[in-house]
Design a protein around this motif. Structure first.
Motif, PDB file in Angstrom:
ATOM      1  N   ASN A 231       0.790  -1.232   0.000  1.00 53.74           N
ATOM      2  CA  ASN A 231       0.000   0.000   0.000  1.00 53.74           C
ATOM      3  C   ASN A 231       0.830   1.295   0.000  1.00 53.74           C
TER       4      ASN A 231
ATOM      5  N   HIS B  86       2.210   2.810   2.291  1.00 56.16           N
ATOM      6  CA  HIS B  86       1.914   3.626   3.471  1.00 56.16           C
ATOM      7  C   HIS B  86       3.183   4.262   4.057  1.00 56.16           C
TER       8      HIS B  86
ATOM      9  N   ASP C 217      -4.041   4.208  -0.203  1.00 58.88           N
ATOM     10  CA  ASP C 217      -3.133   4.991   0.646  1.00 58.88           C
ATOM     11  C   ASP C 217      -2.298   5.968  -0.170  1.00 58.88           C
TER      12      ASP C 217
ATOM     13  N   ARG D 229      -2.500   9.704   0.908  1.00 54.60           N
ATOM     14  CA  ARG D 229      -1.355  10.190   1.668  1.00 54.60           C
ATOM     15  C   ARG D 229      -0.279  10.904   0.852  1.00 54.60           C
TER      16      ARG D 229
END
Length: 179
Positions: free
Chosen positions: A57, A59, A91, A95
């Motif tokens: 992902n 992250h 993500d 993000r």
């Protein structure tokens, strides 16, 4: 004192770009993030033609940082290829806004693949280039290995190719415009 207005300085490589990337083990999230930054700075400096990044992902990756976006922008000129594999890109979109903008601009050199049905722990967490690789063996603890060894690069590329060709589908479109 000069009367001439100062002009903006064009972006350049950070002064801390290592002469060579590390080889061996790493065991912290910050070490991992710094190696991503250093690898991209090295890619700019040395003119890497191809980069593949893979993670469930993304992250933990520093893709949304201004310095990373600037490095990717500098790297992207010329005949380059960037491939990205993820379980999903939620993500990344949530993000890493700077990366998402860069991805939209450079769609013509970027291939994004997703493997939504895969167990997130099975998707390799890797930054691969023809010159050096970083492989997080344990993404939860950010423990992994790095190095330029040909055997390591070939093995990881074969693993990534299996995922890219047989275990994934196109994903993360540059635009969400409908017809």
């Amino acid at each position: 004192m000069s009367d001439t207005p100062s002009s903006p300085v064009p972006p350049t490589l950070p002064p801390t770009v290592p002469l060579s990337l590390p080889s061996g083990r790493f065991s912290s999230r910050e070490d991992f993030r710094q190696m991503v930054r250093d690898a991209l700075a090295t890619a700019v400096r040395d003119g890497w033609q191809e980069i593949v990044i893979s993670d469930a992902n993304f992250h933990d990756w520093p893709l949304g940082e201004r310095s990373v976006a600037e490095l990717l922008q500098e790297w992207a000129h010329g005949s380059r290829r960037f491939t990205m594999l993820a379980g999903n890109f939620d993500d990344v979109i949530r993000r890493h806004a700077r990366f998402v903008r860069w991805r939209g601009t450079w769609d013509h050199i970027i291939t994004c693949r997703r493997s939504a049905s895969a167990d997130p722990l099975d998707i390799p967490s890797v930054l691969w280039s023809p010159h050096w690789v970083m492989h997080r063996l344990d993404p939860e603890r950010s423990v992994g290995v790095t190095g330029p060894e040909p055997d390591r690069r070939v093995l990881l590329r074969e693993t990534l190719n299996e995922w890219l060709r047989g275990k994934s589908t196109p994903g993360f479109p540059a635009s969400t415009l409908g017809l």
